[in-house]
Design a protein around this motif. Structure first.
Motif, PDB file in Angstrom:
ATOM      1  N   UNK A 131       0.889  -1.156   0.158  1.00 11.40           N
ATOM      2  CA  UNK A 131       0.021   0.021   0.075  1.00 11.40           C
ATOM      3  C   UNK A 131       0.981   1.345  -0.045  1.00 11.40           C
ATOM      4  N   UNK A 132       2.103   1.032  -0.289  1.00 14.23           N
ATOM      5  CA  UNK A 132       3.074   2.460  -0.266  1.00 14.23           C
ATOM      6  C   UNK A 132       2.479   3.481  -1.306  1.00 14.23           C
ATOM      7  N   UNK A 142      12.227  11.780  -3.710  1.00 16.45           N
ATOM      8  CA  UNK A 142      12.924  10.595  -2.564  1.00 16.45           C
ATOM      9  C   UNK A 142      12.084   9.515  -2.104  1.00 16.45           C
ATOM     10  N   UNK A 143      10.919   9.509  -2.256  1.00 19.26           N
ATOM     11  CA  UNK A 143      10.165   8.502  -1.912  1.00 19.26           C
ATOM     12  C   UNK A 143      10.046   7.166  -2.834  1.00 19.26           C
ATOM     13  N   UNK A 144      10.507   5.953  -2.262  1.00 18.07           N
ATOM     14  CA  UNK A 144      10.773   4.795  -3.059  1.00 18.07           C
ATOM     15  C   UNK A 144       9.916   3.840  -2.775  1.00 18.07           C
ATOM     16  N   UNK A 145       8.685   3.935  -2.068  1.00 18.56           N
ATOM     17  CA  UNK A 145       7.683   3.199  -1.792  1.00 18.56           C
ATOM     18  C   UNK A 145       6.421   2.986  -2.557  1.00 18.56           C
ATOM     19  N   UNK A 146       6.625   3.803  -3.799  1.00 16.83           N
ATOM     20  CA  UNK A 146       5.238   3.792  -4.337  1.00 16.83           C
ATOM     21  C   UNK A 146       4.835   3.002  -5.375  1.00 16.83           C
ATOM     22  N   UNK A 147       5.987   2.111  -5.849  1.00 16.93           N
ATOM     23  CA  UNK A 147       5.811   1.014  -6.899  1.00 16.93           C
ATOM     24  C   UNK A 147       6.257  -0.159  -6.255  1.00 16.93           C
ATOM     25  N   UNK A 148       6.032  -0.669  -4.917  1.00 19.52           N
ATOM     26  CA  UNK A 148       6.530  -1.969  -4.541  1.00 19.52           C
ATOM     27  C   UNK A 148       5.362  -3.050  -4.095  1.00 19.52           C
ATOM     28  N   UNK A 149       4.324  -2.782  -4.849  1.00 18.23           N
ATOM     29  CA  UNK A 149       3.239  -3.738  -4.480  1.00 18.23           C
ATOM     30  C   UNK A 149       3.511  -5.012  -4.742  1.00 18.23           C
ATOM     31  N   UNK A 150       4.254  -5.378  -5.865  1.00 21.55           N
ATOM     32  CA  UNK A 150       4.763  -6.679  -6.056  1.00 21.55           C
ATOM     33  C   UNK A 150       5.600  -7.601  -5.037  1.00 21.55           C
ATOM     34  N   UNK A 287      17.726  -0.909   0.584  1.00 22.43           N
ATOM     35  CA  UNK A 287      17.309  -0.834   1.973  1.00 22.43           C
ATOM     36  C   UNK A 287      16.606   0.325   2.476  1.00 22.43           C
ATOM     37  N   UNK A 288      16.730   1.405   1.740  1.00 20.32           N
ATOM     38  CA  UNK A 288      16.134   2.744   2.059  1.00 20.32           C
ATOM     39  C   UNK A 288      14.495   2.687   1.741  1.00 20.32           C
ATOM     40  N   UNK A 289      14.385   1.990   0.742  1.00 17.29           N
ATOM     41  CA  UNK A 289      12.990   1.746   0.196  1.00 17.29           C
ATOM     42  C   UNK A 289      12.079   0.800   1.229  1.00 17.29           C
ATOM     43  N   UNK A 290      12.684  -0.165   1.773  1.00 14.32           N
ATOM     44  CA  UNK A 290      12.198  -0.982   2.791  1.00 14.32           C
ATOM     45  C   UNK A 290      11.913  -0.108   3.990  1.00 14.32           C
ATOM     46  N   UNK A 291      12.878   0.529   4.348  1.00 14.34           N
ATOM     47  CA  UNK A 291      12.775   1.263   5.580  1.00 14.34           C
ATOM     48  C   UNK A 291      11.701   2.481   5.379  1.00 14.34           C
ATOM     49  N   UNK A 292      11.602   3.192   4.307  1.00 15.25           N
ATOM     50  CA  UNK A 292      10.374   3.953   3.827  1.00 15.25           C
ATOM     51  C   UNK A 292       9.216   3.662   4.086  1.00 15.25           C
ATOM     52  N   UNK A 293       8.908   2.195   3.471  1.00 19.88           N
ATOM     53  CA  UNK A 293       7.551   1.513   3.538  1.00 19.88           C
ATOM     54  C   UNK A 293       7.232   1.394   4.768  1.00 19.88           C
ATOM     55  N   UNK A 294       8.058   0.798   5.719  1.00 24.79           N
ATOM     56  CA  UNK A 294       7.827   0.549   7.106  1.00 24.79           C
ATOM     57  C   UNK A 294       7.497   1.785   7.920  1.00 24.79           C
ATOM     58  N   UNK A 295       8.020   2.929   7.553  1.00 23.96           N
ATOM     59  CA  UNK A 295       7.974   4.063   8.285  1.00 23.96           C
ATOM     60  C   UNK A 295       6.469   4.584   7.814  1.00 23.96           C
TER      61      UNK A 295
END
Length: 388
Positions: A131-132, A142-150, A287-295
Motif C-alpha cells: 500500500x505504499x 526521494x520516496x521509494x515506496x510508491x511502486x513496490x506492490x509486487x 534498504x532505503x525503500x524498505x525502511x520508507x515503506x515501514x515508516x
C-alpha cells in the motif's frame, strides 16, 4: 464537450491500467505454473538438511500433504488469484494468526504479540510494501515506496524464509545482525500472505464484502480499498476485543528501531537481490525503500490499535462494533453469527499456516509447491465446512 473528452481519456487510462494488471497477473501465473524454475534456483531448493529451530511455527497433529501433481491441476482462475498482491487483513488479524499457529493459546495471544515484536511486525510488513502507493504525502523524488506492490508475493516470501534460515546458521551473519531475528521476520512475512488465502477465498472468505465492490471476491479488480480498509480495521477491533489486547495496548509492536533495527532492512534488501537472481522478473529493492515503506505503515498500524482500544472502552462501544461488522459482513454470514464465523476463519488460517511451514521447513518442499499446496488445503477446508 470538454467534459466528455476528459471522461474518454480517463476511461482509456483505466483500460490501460487494466491491461497492465492483466499482463502482471499472466506473468505471475506463469511463475506458478512452472515448477521447474524452482528446481533451478539454489534458494528454492536448499541442499542443507533441515533442522528444528526454537520457536518454529510447525504443524501439530496430522496434516494433509498434497503433492505437486495436485497443485498443477489448480484451475486457471485460482492460479491468477493466488499471486494478486493487493489483498490484506488488518495487522492484528495477521499477528493473531501467526501467534496461534506458533502454538500460543488464545488467552496468551496478547502476550505473544507484545513480546515478539519482530515477528509480529513482520506479519503485517507485506502491506507496507503493498500500500505504499497510497501514501500521498510521501510522493516525491526521494520516496521509494510508491511502486513496490509486487513485493507482497508468496514466492518471494517463501524464499525469504529459506534465506533467513541460511542467515541464522551463519555465525558471522548472526553476529553482524546485532540480535536481529531474521527468521522471525521472514516467517511473519509469509504468515501474512497465507492468511490472505483464507480471508479472500471465493469459497466464503470473511473479507469478501459487496460494500467494498466485490461479492465473494469473484472480481478482484472491483475491490475498493477505502471501504475495505474500514471493514478490515473493524475486524481488527474484533480481534483486539477477542484476545483482550487492551492489556498490552502500550506494548503493541510498531515498525520502529525495536522491531526492525537497521540490519532488518539490509536483510530484506539482500533477500530481494537474491530472489531477483533466481527470478529476473522480480525487481530488487533498496534498504532505503524498505525502511520508507515501514515508516509509512507505522501510523496505519497505530490507527488500528487506537481504534481497537476505542471500541473496547465500554459496552456501548462494543455493541456499536458488532453492528458495524454486521453491516459490512458478506450476506452469507447469518445475522448474529459473525463471532463464530471469524473463529472458524481463524482456525482455518492456522491450519494452512502450520501445513505450509511443515512442508517448507520440515520436508524441504520448495516455496512454489508449498504455497500451491496451501491454496489446495484452503479449498479443501472450505469444502469440508471448517472455515465457515
Amino acid at each position: 464537450k470538454r467534459g466528455r473528452k476528459i471522461e474518454r481519456e480517463r476511461e482509456r487510462e483505466r483500460e490501460r491500467e487494466r491491461e497492465r494488471e492483466r499482463e502482471r497477473r499472466e506473468r505471475a501465473t506463469r511463475r506458478i505454473a512452472t515448477p521447474s524454475a524452482e528446481s533451478k534456483s539454489p534458494m528454492a531448493s536448499p541442499t542443507a538438511p533441515s533442522r528444528r529451530v526454537p520457536c518454529d511455527i510447525r504443524a501439530r497433529g496430522p496434516l494433509l500433504l498434497v503433492r505437486w501433481a495436485l497443485a498443477a491441476a489448480l484451475p486457471f482462475a485460482l492460479l491468477c488469484s493466488l499471486a494478486s498482491p493487493a489483498y490484506a487483513w488488518g495487522p492484528l488479524s495477521h499477528m493473531s494468526f501467526g501467534c496461534l499457529a506458533s502454538g500460543a493459546e488464545p488467552e496468551h495471544v496478547a502476550e505473544c504479540i507484545a513480546s515478539n515484536a519482530t515477528f509480529a511486525v513482520g506479519c503485517d510488513l507485506p502491506d507496507a510494501f503493498g500500500f505504499g502507493a497510497f501514501n500521498v504525502s510521501g510522493q516525491g523524488t526521494a520516496y521509494a515506496c510508491s511502486n513496490l506492490t509486487y513485493v507482497h508475493d508468496p514466492y518471494f516470501a517463501g524464499n525469504l524464509v529459506l534465506y533467513a534460515r541460511e542467515h541464522m546458521r551463519d555465525p558471522g551473519a548472526v553476529a553482524a545482525s546485532q540480535g536481529f531475528d531474521a527468521l522471525a521476520l521472514a516467517k511473519g512475512f509469509i504468515v501474512h500472505i497465507l492468511g490472505d488465502l483464507v480471508g479472500f477465498s471465493t469459497a466464503g472468505g470473511v473479507l469478501c464484502t459487496s460494500e467494498a465492490g466485490t461479492v465473494e471476491c469473484a472480481d478482484a479488480d472491483a475491490l475498493q480499498y477505502i471501504p475495505e480498509w474500514g471493514y478490515m480495521s473493524a475486524i481488527d477491533a474484533w480481534v483486539f476485543r477477542e484476545y483482550n489486547l487492551s492489556t498490552v495496548y502500550h506494548s503493541l509492536p510498531l515498525p520502529n528501531a525495536k522491531s526492525l533495527p537497521s540490519p532488518a532492512y539490509h536483510f530484506l534488501a539482500n533477500g530481494s537481490a537474491r530472489y531477483h537472481a533466481a527470478t529476473a522478473s522480480f525487481a530488487p529493492f533498496s534498504r532505503e525503500a524498505a525502511e520508507q515503506c515501514a515508516s509509512f505503515w507505522h501510523d496505519n498500524m497505530q490507527y488500528v490499535y487506537d481504534r481497537g482500544m476505542l471500541y473496547a472502552a465500554d459496552h456501548a462501544s462494543s455493541d456499536f462494533l458488532d453492528r458495524e461488522l454486521q453491516w459490512f459482513a458478506p450476506s452469507y454470514i447469518p445475522k448474529g453469527e459473525f463471532d463464530a464465523y471469524m473463529r472458524a476463519q481463524t482456525k482455518c488460517a492456522v491450519q494452512v499456516i502450520r501445513a505450509y511451514f511443515d512442508l517448507l521447513l520440515e520436508q524441504n518442499v520448495g516455496p512454489v509447491a508449498a504455497f500451491n499446496n496451501a491454496a489446495i488445503l484452503t479449498q479443501k477446508l472450505y469444502n469440508e465446512g471448517q472455515c465457515r
